[in-house]
Motif scaffolding. Sequence first.
Motif, PDB file in Angstrom:
ATOM      1  N   THR A  94       0.807  -1.216   0.000  1.00 38.57           N
ATOM      2  CA  THR A  94       0.000   0.000   0.000  1.00 38.57           C
ATOM      3  C   THR A  94       0.840   1.265   0.000  1.00 38.57           C
ATOM      4  OG1 THR A  94      -0.123  -0.093   2.417  1.00 38.57           O
ATOM      5  CG2 THR A  94      -1.902  -1.145   1.185  1.00 38.57           C
ATOM      6  N   TYR A  95       2.151   1.095  -0.217  1.00 42.76           N
ATOM      7  CA  TYR A  95       3.024   2.263  -0.171  1.00 42.76           C
ATOM      8  C   TYR A  95       2.678   3.282  -1.250  1.00 42.76           C
ATOM      9  CZ  TYR A  95       5.950  -0.447   2.978  1.00 42.76           C
ATOM     10  OH  TYR A  95       6.416  -1.174   4.037  1.00 42.76           O
ATOM     11  N   PHE A  96       2.087   2.820  -2.352  1.00 41.06           N
ATOM     12  CA  PHE A  96       1.776   3.715  -3.457  1.00 41.06           C
ATOM     13  C   PHE A  96       0.497   4.509  -3.228  1.00 41.06           C
ATOM     14  CE2 PHE A  96       5.190   1.982  -5.721  1.00 41.06           C
ATOM     15  CZ  PHE A  96       5.144   0.598  -5.623  1.00 41.06           C
ATOM     16  N   TYR A  97      -0.243   4.149  -2.183  1.00 41.08           N
ATOM     17  CA  TYR A  97      -1.525   4.777  -1.937  1.00 41.08           C
ATOM     18  C   TYR A  97      -1.402   5.666  -0.706  1.00 41.08           C
ATOM     19  CZ  TYR A  97      -3.005   1.217  -5.173  1.00 41.08           C
ATOM     20  OH  TYR A  97      -3.121   0.427  -6.282  1.00 41.08           O
ATOM     21  N   SER A  98      -1.553   6.936  -0.921  1.00 41.66           N
ATOM     22  CA  SER A  98      -1.352   7.859   0.189  1.00 41.66           C
ATOM     23  C   SER A  98      -2.584   7.988   1.065  1.00 41.66           C
ATOM     24  CB  SER A  98      -0.961   9.233  -0.353  1.00 41.66           C
ATOM     25  OG  SER A  98      -1.994   9.751  -1.177  1.00 41.66           O
ATOM     26  N   CYS A  99      -3.723   7.519   0.588  1.00 44.18           N
ATOM     27  CA  CYS A  99      -4.978   7.758   1.293  1.00 44.18           C
ATOM     28  C   CYS A  99      -5.735   6.439   1.446  1.00 44.18           C
ATOM     29  CB  CYS A  99      -5.814   8.754   0.498  1.00 44.18           C
ATOM     30  SG  CYS A  99      -7.183   9.441   1.406  1.00 44.18           S
ATOM     31  N   MET A 100      -6.019   6.076   2.685  1.00 46.02           N
ATOM     32  CA  MET A 100      -6.760   4.857   2.988  1.00 46.02           C
ATOM     33  C   MET A 100      -7.891   5.236   3.934  1.00 46.02           C
ATOM     34  SD  MET A 100      -3.476   2.396   3.649  1.00 46.02           S
ATOM     35  CE  MET A 100      -4.425   0.881   3.560  1.00 46.02           C
ATOM     36  N   ALA A 101      -9.062   4.665   3.707  1.00 48.02           N
ATOM     37  CA  ALA A 101     -10.220   5.134   4.463  1.00 48.02           C
ATOM     38  C   ALA A 101     -11.220   4.028   4.731  1.00 48.02           C
ATOM     39  CB  ALA A 101     -10.911   6.260   3.690  1.00 48.02           C
ATOM     40  N   TRP A 102     -12.077   4.286   5.700  1.00 53.15           N
ATOM     41  CA  TRP A 102     -13.230   3.450   5.995  1.00 53.15           C
ATOM     42  C   TRP A 102     -14.498   4.254   5.730  1.00 53.15           C
ATOM     43  CZ3 TRP A 102     -13.218  -1.628   6.967  1.00 53.15           C
ATOM     44  CH2 TRP A 102     -12.028  -2.228   7.407  1.00 53.15           C
ATOM     45  N   PHE A 103     -15.465   3.584   5.116  1.00 58.80           N
ATOM     46  CA  PHE A 103     -16.793   4.142   4.888  1.00 58.80           C
ATOM     47  C   PHE A 103     -17.816   3.162   5.429  1.00 58.80           C
ATOM     48  CE2 PHE A 103     -16.164   7.788   2.053  1.00 58.80           C
ATOM     49  CZ  PHE A 103     -14.827   7.630   1.751  1.00 58.80           C
ATOM     50  N   ARG A 104     -19.033   3.614   5.540  1.00 58.88           N
ATOM     51  CA  ARG A 104     -20.116   2.718   5.912  1.00 58.88           C
ATOM     52  C   ARG A 104     -21.394   3.140   5.192  1.00 58.88           C
ATOM     53  NH1 ARG A 104     -21.302   4.306  12.278  1.00 58.88           N
ATOM     54  NH2 ARG A 104     -22.337   6.313  11.890  1.00 58.88           N
ATOM     55  N   GLN A 105     -22.276   2.175   5.029  1.00 54.86           N
ATOM     56  CA  GLN A 105     -23.536   2.444   4.361  1.00 54.86           C
ATOM     57  C   GLN A 105     -24.632   1.619   5.000  1.00 54.86           C
ATOM     58  OE1 GLN A 105     -23.475   1.975   0.086  1.00 54.86           O
ATOM     59  NE2 GLN A 105     -25.215   3.347  -0.141  1.00 54.86           N
ATOM     60  N   ALA A 106     -25.605   2.303   5.550  1.00 56.68           N
ATOM     61  CA  ALA A 106     -26.770   1.649   6.134  1.00 56.68           C
ATOM     62  C   ALA A 106     -27.850   1.532   5.065  1.00 56.68           C
ATOM     63  CB  ALA A 106     -27.279   2.444   7.330  1.00 56.68           C
ATOM     64  N   PRO A 107     -28.742   0.588   5.209  1.00 59.64           N
ATOM     65  CA  PRO A 107     -29.818   0.418   4.208  1.00 59.64           C
ATOM     66  C   PRO A 107     -30.596   1.710   4.004  1.00 59.64           C
ATOM     67  CG  PRO A 107     -29.773  -1.452   5.687  1.00 59.64           C
ATOM     68  CD  PRO A 107     -28.824  -0.443   6.267  1.00 59.64           C
ATOM     69  N   GLY A 108     -30.747   2.101   2.742  1.00 54.99           N
ATOM     70  CA  GLY A 108     -31.517   3.279   2.419  1.00 54.99           C
ATOM     71  C   GLY A 108     -30.796   4.593   2.621  1.00 54.99           C
ATOM     72  N   LYS A 109     -29.512   4.525   3.001  1.00 52.75           N
ATOM     73  CA  LYS A 109     -28.746   5.755   3.247  1.00 52.75           C
ATOM     74  C   LYS A 109     -27.550   5.834   2.319  1.00 52.75           C
ATOM     75  CE  LYS A 109     -30.086   6.406   8.068  1.00 52.75           C
ATOM     76  NZ  LYS A 109     -29.592   6.696   9.441  1.00 52.75           N
ATOM     77  N   ASP A 110     -27.011   7.036   2.183  1.00 52.87           N
ATOM     78  CA  ASP A 110     -25.815   7.236   1.371  1.00 52.87           C
ATOM     79  C   ASP A 110     -24.592   6.672   2.081  1.00 52.87           C
ATOM     80  OD1 ASP A 110     -26.904  10.549   0.340  1.00 52.87           O
ATOM     81  OD2 ASP A 110     -27.286   8.574  -0.566  1.00 52.87           O
ATOM     82  N   ARG A 111     -23.578   6.378   1.275  1.00 55.02           N
ATOM     83  CA  ARG A 111     -22.313   5.935   1.858  1.00 55.02           C
ATOM     84  C   ARG A 111     -21.693   7.105   2.616  1.00 55.02           C
ATOM     85  NH1 ARG A 111     -18.711   1.773  -1.471  1.00 55.02           N
ATOM     86  NH2 ARG A 111     -20.793   0.849  -1.410  1.00 55.02           N
TER      87      ARG A 111
END
Length: 122
Positions: free
Chosen positions: A28-45
């Motif tokens: 992952t050295y080439f990727y400067s940005c790593m993140a977590w997202f979440r998405q509940a049913p019927g909602k945006d990420r």
Amino acid sequence: QVQLAESGGGSAQAGGSLNLSCTASTDTYFYSCMAWFRQAPGKDREGVAVLYNGGFRTYYNDGLKGRFTISEDRARKTLYLQMNSLKPEDTAMYYCALDRNGWMLLPKYLHWGQGTQVTVSS
């Protein structure tokens, strides 16, 4: 093309903890940005947390700060999300994402995992 695999999701009681992992198929050295997202049913990420440059900087969704912690083990090519004091509203599918661009908490990342389900009961 990097592949991402999340794990560690499951069921928890309110007030409990879970530790999510996201393992990359390549360094992952080439990727400067790593993140977590979440998405509940019927909602945006929704952006949860982002980590820049091997942990030099981290940012959190203001509503989650203090309960969630993002970290990385580059040697293991793994991103983590420690979730404490879980609430029923944390119930969602959780995704990890990588990019060379700094999208912060916007869901514009190039690479995504398949997600891991987190369910919190009261």
